[in-house]
Design an enzyme around this catalytic site. Sequence first.
Site, PDB file in Angstrom:
ATOM      1  N   GLU A   1     -13.541  -6.017  53.514  1.00 42.19           N
ATOM      2  CA  GLU A   1     -13.880  -6.755  54.755  1.00 42.19           C
ATOM      3  C   GLU A   1     -12.680  -6.523  55.635  1.00 42.19           C
ATOM      4  O   GLU A   1     -11.425  -6.606  55.031  1.00 42.19           O
ATOM      5  CB  GLU A   1     -13.751  -8.377  54.560  1.00 42.19           C
ATOM      6  CG  GLU A   1     -13.898  -9.203  55.824  1.00 42.19           C
ATOM      7  CD  GLU A   1     -13.630 -10.878  55.544  1.00 42.19           C
ATOM      8  OE1 GLU A   1     -14.290 -11.602  56.268  1.00 42.19           O
ATOM      9  OE2 GLU A   1     -13.015 -11.155  54.495  1.00 42.19           O
TER      10      GLU A   1
ATOM     11  N   LYS B   1     -20.520 -11.604  60.335  1.00 41.02           N
ATOM     12  CA  LYS B   1     -20.183 -12.804  59.551  1.00 41.02           C
ATOM     13  C   LYS B   1     -20.626 -14.227  60.097  1.00 41.02           C
ATOM     14  O   LYS B   1     -20.332 -14.431  61.183  1.00 41.02           O
ATOM     15  CB  LYS B   1     -18.676 -12.753  59.163  1.00 41.02           C
ATOM     16  CG  LYS B   1     -18.357 -13.916  58.049  1.00 41.02           C
ATOM     17  CD  LYS B   1     -16.733 -13.754  57.976  1.00 41.02           C
ATOM     18  CE  LYS B   1     -16.290 -14.545  56.545  1.00 41.02           C
ATOM     19  NZ  LYS B   1     -14.860 -14.545  56.447  1.00 41.02           N
TER      20      LYS B   1
ATOM     21  N   CYS C   1     -17.600 -12.437  52.571  1.00 41.09           N
ATOM     22  CA  CYS C   1     -16.706 -13.136  52.042  1.00 41.09           C
ATOM     23  C   CYS C   1     -16.958 -14.621  51.749  1.00 41.09           C
ATOM     24  O   CYS C   1     -17.802 -14.967  51.015  1.00 41.09           O
ATOM     25  CB  CYS C   1     -15.221 -12.846  52.930  1.00 41.09           C
ATOM     26  SG  CYS C   1     -13.772 -13.453  52.121  1.00 41.09           S
TER      27      CYS C   1
END
Length: 302
Positions: free
Chosen positions: A82, A151, A185
Amino acid sequence: MVFLSYLRHYYSTDEVCLLPLHGESPLFYNNKNKREAGDTMKIKAIQLPSRIGDAEANFALAEERLLAALRMDGADILVLPELWNTGFYPSDLESCADKDGKRTQEFLGTFAGTHGVNIVGGSVAVKEADKLFNRMYVFNRSGEKIAVYDKVHLFSPAHEHTKFAAGAHVGAFVLDDVPMGAVICYDLRFGEWVRMTALTGAKVIFVPAAWPAARIDHWQLLGRARAVENQCYVVAVNGSDWEGGKIGGGRSAVYGPLGEVLTGAGDGDEIIGAPVDIEAVERVRGKITVFADRRPDLYRLD
């Protein structure tokens, strides 16, 4: 470990020579042949440190590590962590972010097409109009961009939601005829979102992250849990911090559809790989019929 920079020279459309600058023998790869059905898939997870706010250093390091991963018996898919272009995340994020993702797309697309390898590009900070996104790009062996994923769950304890705009779509794509998916994440903590990704048919779910060392046990537990409950492979690729692991505590891993650890990294700069038997997903799902036994008609609060 410091890797040498390599010049690239091409002898034919299929044969790639990586020519070292310091006079060693050139290394040849024929990585353009598409994986055949029934073959295991070679997936390489690139766990690397990112310098906060130093895009030049980070792009150079990413290229070194991508090349290094190919030198390890080639690969079908290369995966980055990430926010590898900026680190997580600089105070001047807006000035560091990749405008419209142009540099990242050119870099990853050229590398993928040149070396005949699929790339799940972790995520990068992208500035688009007046918004910032924590964005993943996916490229196939021909260097074609086949997926973009922003995300969805932004980590509010680190004020990520004040910097980035959240995504609103599942990350699903196909590489080498295999349905796959991705989350980023903090998304990993939301089992319902990972299940949505699995319900697209994904047999491999990629999770690039900048997960801190302080909660690394959660990282490992959740990665295994998502593999078990979705009966698929989970490729969890974390960063490793230049500053002692405050952000990016490593421990990348590849988990099998029964939750088995196929390979795992330590907390430093490392490349790991595992052969993935795609057919194993259907074998596992056929024996323990979780997806057939679901009761989605009851999964609501009235």
